[in-house]
Design a protein around this motif. Structure first.
Motif, PDB file in Angstrom:
ATOM      1  N   GLU A 223       0.837  -1.209   0.000  1.00 58.11           N
ATOM      2  CA  GLU A 223       0.000   0.000   0.000  1.00 58.11           C
ATOM      3  C   GLU A 223       0.868   1.252   0.000  1.00 58.11           C
ATOM      4  O   GLU A 223       0.614   2.194  -0.750  1.00 58.11           O
ATOM      5  CB  GLU A 223      -0.918   0.019   1.228  1.00 58.11           C
ATOM      6  CG  GLU A 223      -2.083  -0.924   1.147  1.00 58.11           C
ATOM      7  CD  GLU A 223      -2.878  -0.978   2.441  1.00 58.11           C
ATOM      8  OE1 GLU A 223      -2.423  -0.433   3.478  1.00 58.11           O
ATOM      9  OE2 GLU A 223      -3.969  -1.572   2.419  1.00 58.11           O
ATOM     10  N   THR A 224       1.886   1.246   0.837  1.00 60.45           N
ATOM     11  CA  THR A 224       2.783   2.396   0.905  1.00 60.45           C
ATOM     12  C   THR A 224       3.498   2.600  -0.423  1.00 60.45           C
ATOM     13  O   THR A 224       3.590   3.725  -0.922  1.00 60.45           O
ATOM     14  CB  THR A 224       3.816   2.201   2.037  1.00 60.45           C
ATOM     15  OG1 THR A 224       3.109   2.049   3.269  1.00 60.45           O
ATOM     16  CG2 THR A 224       4.758   3.379   2.138  1.00 60.45           C
ATOM     17  N   ALA A 225       3.983   1.515  -1.008  1.00 63.34           N
ATOM     18  CA  ALA A 225       4.694   1.609  -2.286  1.00 63.34           C
ATOM     19  C   ALA A 225       3.776   2.127  -3.391  1.00 63.34           C
ATOM     20  O   ALA A 225       4.182   2.962  -4.209  1.00 63.34           O
ATOM     21  CB  ALA A 225       5.268   0.245  -2.670  1.00 63.34           C
TER      22      ALA A 225
ATOM     23  N   SER B 280      10.742  22.982  -2.105  1.00 65.43           N
ATOM     24  CA  SER B 280      10.195  22.366  -0.898  1.00 65.43           C
ATOM     25  C   SER B 280       9.115  21.328  -1.168  1.00 65.43           C
ATOM     26  O   SER B 280       8.729  20.596  -0.263  1.00 65.43           O
ATOM     27  CB  SER B 280       9.623  23.443   0.021  1.00 65.43           C
ATOM     28  OG  SER B 280       8.408  23.940  -0.500  1.00 65.43           O
ATOM     29  N   ILE B 281       8.612  21.238  -2.384  1.00 65.30           N
ATOM     30  CA  ILE B 281       7.508  20.321  -2.661  1.00 65.30           C
ATOM     31  C   ILE B 281       8.010  18.885  -2.598  1.00 65.30           C
ATOM     32  O   ILE B 281       8.959  18.507  -3.275  1.00 65.30           O
ATOM     33  CB  ILE B 281       6.857  20.626  -4.018  1.00 65.30           C
ATOM     34  CG1 ILE B 281       6.200  21.999  -3.941  1.00 65.30           C
ATOM     35  CG2 ILE B 281       5.836  19.564  -4.385  1.00 65.30           C
ATOM     36  CD1 ILE B 281       5.638  22.495  -5.227  1.00 65.30           C
ATOM     37  N   SER B 282       7.359  18.113  -1.741  1.00 62.58           N
ATOM     38  CA  SER B 282       7.752  16.721  -1.546  1.00 62.58           C
ATOM     39  C   SER B 282       6.498  15.877  -1.381  1.00 62.58           C
ATOM     40  O   SER B 282       5.385  16.385  -1.406  1.00 62.58           O
ATOM     41  CB  SER B 282       8.638  16.595  -0.308  1.00 62.58           C
ATOM     42  OG  SER B 282       7.889  16.905   0.846  1.00 62.58           O
ATOM     43  N   LEU B 283       6.710  14.594  -1.194  1.00 61.90           N
ATOM     44  CA  LEU B 283       5.574  13.713  -0.948  1.00 61.90           C
ATOM     45  C   LEU B 283       5.860  12.871   0.277  1.00 61.90           C
ATOM     46  O   LEU B 283       7.013  12.584   0.600  1.00 61.90           O
ATOM     47  CB  LEU B 283       5.266  12.839  -2.166  1.00 61.90           C
ATOM     48  CG  LEU B 283       6.237  11.739  -2.562  1.00 61.90           C
ATOM     49  CD1 LEU B 283       5.870  10.432  -1.884  1.00 61.90           C
ATOM     50  CD2 LEU B 283       6.184  11.542  -4.053  1.00 61.90           C
ATOM     51  N   SER B 284       4.795  12.512   0.966  1.00 64.99           N
ATOM     52  CA  SER B 284       4.921  11.627   2.116  1.00 64.99           C
ATOM     53  C   SER B 284       3.686  10.741   2.174  1.00 64.99           C
ATOM     54  O   SER B 284       2.617  11.118   1.710  1.00 64.99           O
ATOM     55  CB  SER B 284       5.067  12.430   3.410  1.00 64.99           C
ATOM     56  OG  SER B 284       3.919  13.211   3.632  1.00 64.99           O
ATOM     57  N   VAL B 285       3.868   9.564   2.737  1.00 62.62           N
ATOM     58  CA  VAL B 285       2.761   8.631   2.929  1.00 62.62           C
ATOM     59  C   VAL B 285       2.611   8.431   4.426  1.00 62.62           C
ATOM     60  O   VAL B 285       3.577   8.101   5.110  1.00 62.62           O
ATOM     61  CB  VAL B 285       3.027   7.281   2.226  1.00 62.62           C
ATOM     62  CG1 VAL B 285       1.915   6.296   2.505  1.00 62.62           C
ATOM     63  CG2 VAL B 285       3.190   7.493   0.728  1.00 62.62           C
ATOM     64  N   LYS B 286       1.418   8.675   4.925  1.00 61.31           N
ATOM     65  CA  LYS B 286       1.171   8.562   6.362  1.00 61.31           C
ATOM     66  C   LYS B 286      -0.082   7.745   6.619  1.00 61.31           C
ATOM     67  O   LYS B 286      -0.962   7.662   5.768  1.00 61.31           O
ATOM     68  CB  LYS B 286       1.006   9.946   6.978  1.00 61.31           C
ATOM     69  CG  LYS B 286       2.262  10.763   6.892  1.00 61.31           C
ATOM     70  CD  LYS B 286       2.196  11.978   7.732  1.00 61.31           C
ATOM     71  CE  LYS B 286       3.541  12.685   7.596  1.00 61.31           C
ATOM     72  NZ  LYS B 286       3.717  13.756   8.466  1.00 61.31           N
TER      73      LYS B 286
ATOM     74  N   GLU C 205      -6.042   4.700   8.108  1.00 62.99           N
ATOM     75  CA  GLU C 205      -6.150   4.985   6.676  1.00 62.99           C
ATOM     76  C   GLU C 205      -4.832   5.558   6.168  1.00 62.99           C
ATOM     77  O   GLU C 205      -4.342   6.550   6.698  1.00 62.99           O
ATOM     78  CB  GLU C 205      -7.262   6.004   6.412  1.00 62.99           C
ATOM     79  CG  GLU C 205      -8.654   5.492   6.671  1.00 62.99           C
ATOM     80  CD  GLU C 205      -9.131   4.544   5.590  1.00 62.99           C
ATOM     81  OE1 GLU C 205      -8.811   4.762   4.406  1.00 62.99           O
ATOM     82  OE2 GLU C 205      -9.818   3.573   5.946  1.00 62.99           O
ATOM     83  N   LYS C 206      -4.282   4.948   5.126  1.00 66.88           N
ATOM     84  CA  LYS C 206      -3.055   5.473   4.528  1.00 66.88           C
ATOM     85  C   LYS C 206      -3.420   6.491   3.470  1.00 66.88           C
ATOM     86  O   LYS C 206      -4.403   6.336   2.750  1.00 66.88           O
ATOM     87  CB  LYS C 206      -2.245   4.352   3.887  1.00 66.88           C
ATOM     88  CG  LYS C 206      -1.494   3.538   4.885  1.00 66.88           C
ATOM     89  CD  LYS C 206      -0.441   2.700   4.228  1.00 66.88           C
ATOM     90  CE  LYS C 206       0.297   1.952   5.322  1.00 66.88           C
ATOM     91  NZ  LYS C 206       1.458   1.283   4.836  1.00 66.88           N
ATOM     92  N   SER C 207      -2.612   7.527   3.386  1.00 68.92           N
ATOM     93  CA  SER C 207      -2.823   8.533   2.351  1.00 68.92           C
ATOM     94  C   SER C 207      -1.480   9.126   1.953  1.00 68.92           C
ATOM     95  O   SER C 207      -0.526   9.109   2.727  1.00 68.92           O
ATOM     96  CB  SER C 207      -3.763   9.634   2.839  1.00 68.92           C
ATOM     97  OG  SER C 207      -3.186  10.313   3.930  1.00 68.92           O
ATOM     98  N   ALA C 208      -1.441   9.628   0.733  1.00 67.52           N
ATOM     99  CA  ALA C 208      -0.243  10.297   0.237  1.00 67.52           C
ATOM    100  C   ALA C 208      -0.500  11.796   0.279  1.00 67.52           C
ATOM    101  O   ALA C 208      -1.593  12.257  -0.024  1.00 67.52           O
ATOM    102  CB  ALA C 208       0.064   9.842  -1.182  1.00 67.52           C
TER     103      ALA C 208
END
Length: 160
Positions: A32-34, A63-69, A74-77
């Motif tokens: 899911e994270t991948a 500064s624009i980046s992505l993270s998965v939390k 519930e996982k979200s990007a």
């Protein structure tokens, strides 16, 4: 500070999620994270491209980046400016024409750029990034899942 969330619905994602549910728990969580990370990459690239249109110091674009939390199960990007990118920047006072130095952190002003203020027009970078990347997201997610499962299978084969 103003925050907003955008939900992206793409055809085929529900089937992808059903396929992920068939995997063992440990593998499903990492998959899911991948998948989320891979799907957010085209949006991040487009957001960086659109943020270049409102270039003052270039710090917002950097500064624009992505993270998965995971929040409440519930996982979200998340794609947007990361916190802690504070740097000294040189600006010019519009009234006097003099240059001065100040600390700037894009996470503190990105919403003002995206939505505008009473003094400046909106220069959106996240919304157009999502709109232009919709077609690429599902392909990137499928590729991300394939890459992840291939990597996991290779790792399992080495352990035997």
């Amino acid at each position: 500070m103003k925050t907003s969330a955008v939900q992206l619905d793409i055809k085929g994602v529900k089937q992808l999620i059903r396929n992920l549910d068939d995997l063992p728990d440990a593998l499903r969580k990492s998959a899911e994270t991948a998948v989320l990370r891979a799907g957010a990459v085209p949006i991040r690239k487009a957001a960086k491209r659109f943020a270049g249109n409102s270039k003052d110091t270039g710090l917002l674009q950097k500064s624009i980046s992505l993270s998965v939390k995971t929040v409440r199960g519930e996982k979200s990007a998340r794609v947007g400016p990361r916190k802690g990118m504070r740097q000294m920047v040189t600006r010019t006072d519009k009234r006097t024409g003099k240059q001065f130095q100040e600390k700037a952190d894009p996470s503190n002003y990105s919403h003002l750029v995206e939505y505008g203020t009473s003094h400046s027009a909106a220069k959106p970078f996240i919304r157009p990034a999502i709109d232009t990347s919709k077609g690429e997201v599902l392909n990137a997610m499928a590729t991300g899942l394939d890459t992840h499962l291939t990597r996991v299978a290779a790792r399992a084969a080495r352990k035997k």
